[in-house]
Design a protein around this motif. Structure first.
Motif, PDB file in Angstrom:
ATOM      1  N   HIS A  31       0.832  -1.203   0.000  1.00 39.06           N
ATOM      2  CA  HIS A  31       0.000   0.000   0.000  1.00 39.06           C
ATOM      3  C   HIS A  31       0.864   1.249   0.000  1.00 39.06           C
ATOM      4  O   HIS A  31       1.820   1.357   0.767  1.00 39.06           O
ATOM      5  N   ILE A  32       0.527   2.196  -0.892  1.00 41.16           N
ATOM      6  CA  ILE A  32       1.186   3.495  -0.940  1.00 41.16           C
ATOM      7  C   ILE A  32       0.111   4.569  -0.821  1.00 41.16           C
ATOM      8  O   ILE A  32      -0.770   4.649  -1.685  1.00 41.16           O
ATOM      9  N   PRO A  33       0.132   5.410   0.210  1.00 38.79           N
ATOM     10  CA  PRO A  33      -0.853   6.489   0.301  1.00 38.79           C
ATOM     11  C   PRO A  33      -0.759   7.421  -0.905  1.00 38.79           C
ATOM     12  O   PRO A  33       0.297   7.553  -1.546  1.00 38.79           O
ATOM     13  N   LEU A  34      -1.853   8.076  -1.216  1.00 37.34           N
ATOM     14  CA  LEU A  34      -1.937   8.899  -2.414  1.00 37.34           C
ATOM     15  C   LEU A  34      -0.852   9.969  -2.508  1.00 37.34           C
ATOM     16  O   LEU A  34      -0.224  10.119  -3.569  1.00 37.34           O
ATOM     17  N   PRO A  35      -0.580  10.741  -1.456  1.00 37.17           N
ATOM     18  CA  PRO A  35       0.474  11.765  -1.581  1.00 37.17           C
ATOM     19  C   PRO A  35       1.840  11.156  -1.907  1.00 37.17           C
ATOM     20  O   PRO A  35       2.593  11.730  -2.706  1.00 37.17           O
ATOM     21  N   ALA A  36       2.160  10.013  -1.302  1.00 39.42           N
ATOM     22  CA  ALA A  36       3.440   9.376  -1.576  1.00 39.42           C
ATOM     23  C   ALA A  36       3.517   8.884  -3.017  1.00 39.42           C
ATOM     24  O   ALA A  36       4.572   8.950  -3.659  1.00 39.42           O
ATOM     25  N   LEU A  37       2.394   8.395  -3.540  1.00 37.60           N
ATOM     26  CA  LEU A  37       2.358   7.937  -4.928  1.00 37.60           C
ATOM     27  C   LEU A  37       2.619   9.090  -5.884  1.00 37.60           C
ATOM     28  O   LEU A  37       3.454   8.996  -6.794  1.00 37.60           O
ATOM     29  N   PHE A  38       1.911  10.200  -5.692  1.00 36.36           N
ATOM     30  CA  PHE A  38       2.096  11.347  -6.579  1.00 36.36           C
ATOM     31  C   PHE A  38       3.496  11.946  -6.439  1.00 36.36           C
ATOM     32  O   PHE A  38       4.094  12.383  -7.420  1.00 36.36           O
ATOM     33  N   GLN A  39       4.021  11.978  -5.214  1.00 33.03           N
ATOM     34  CA  GLN A  39       5.367  12.522  -5.025  1.00 33.03           C
ATOM     35  C   GLN A  39       6.402  11.680  -5.749  1.00 33.03           C
ATOM     36  O   GLN A  39       7.365  12.197  -6.329  1.00 33.03           O
ATOM     37  N   ALA A  40       6.209  10.354  -5.746  1.00 34.93           N
ATOM     38  CA  ALA A  40       7.139   9.471  -6.443  1.00 34.93           C
ATOM     39  C   ALA A  40       7.130   9.726  -7.948  1.00 34.93           C
ATOM     40  O   ALA A  40       8.165   9.609  -8.612  1.00 34.93           O
TER      41      ALA A  40
END
Length: 223
Positions: free
Chosen positions: A183-192
């Motif tokens: 699981h990756i939270p949404l902010p971490a996904l977009f930051q990546a």
């Protein structure tokens, strides 16, 4: 982190039982999102985590020439009849830098223990102006913290903010209770995505009444 090539153990079940039962129509909008965000084009489209080649026919119908990479030899045994494939770790793609105009990742980011590293590889292999399409389970509504047993009353339990790997699932009939999910939270996904040198240029959701999937388009632009 999920075991290496966890899909080897379920490749036969996935291709022969799970896919036939889950494919009628486009209930969670995966095909629609790929059509809308990728669209028609030409040249090579690299699919990371191509599995058994489920999406190859659609990519071809859009004019692209799909090639795929996957870690699971068992899945590729089915996929190689649908598109050219290579067995490889998506964090170390066997592809020349700046050489492909399009990359897609279809419902696979939760299978990858280090998706930010995969995104960095996507940024590396894309040509300038190239596009990356991500279609994945929705970070905010699907995961070990989400109980979807009643579609009209999805319950989100504590745990969304904790990036983790788990085999917890609301159903025993799917993939996640067999191979687990990261699981990756949404902010971490977009930051990546941004850290990979890509610019977000489009979004879509699929599934109802609560979204099941989140998709986005990102473009590699000149620094």
């Amino acid at each position: 982190m999920a075991p290496t090539a966890a899909y080897d153990e379920i490749a036969d079940w996935y291709e022969n039982d799970f896919l036939p039962a889950s494919r009628p129509g486009d209930p969670i909008g995966v095909q629609r999102q790929l059509d809308e965000l990728l669209g028609r084009g030409s040249g090579t489209c690299l699919e990371v985590g191509c599995g058994t080649g489920v999406h190859a026919a659609q990519l071809k119908s859009l004019g692209w020439s799909p090639v795929g990479v996957d870690l699971s030899a068992g899945m590729l045994a089915y996929g190689r009849s649908k598109l050219p494939v290579a067995r490889a770790d998506a964090t170390r793609l066997p592809v020349r830098s700046g050489s492909v105009p399009a990359v897609v990742a279809m419902l696979v980011h939760t299978d990858m223990g280090d998706y930010p590293a995969v995104l960095r590889e996507v940024g590396r292999v894309l040509d300038e102006g190239g596009v990356f399409i991500h279609v994945g389970v929705h970070p905010a509504f699907c995961g070990g913290f989400a109980d979807r047993s009643d579609p009209a009353a999805v319950v989100i339990r504590p745990g969304y903010l904790d990036g983790h790997w788990t085999k917890d699932s609301w159903t025993t009939e799917g993939v996640r209770n067999r191979v687990g999910a990261t699981h990756i939270p949404l902010p971490a996904l977009f930051q990546a995505v941004l850290d990979a040198g890509l610019t977000l240029t489009g979004f879509a959701e699929g599934g109802s009444p609560v979204p099941t999937t989140l998709a986005f388009r990102a473009t590699k632009v000149r620094p």
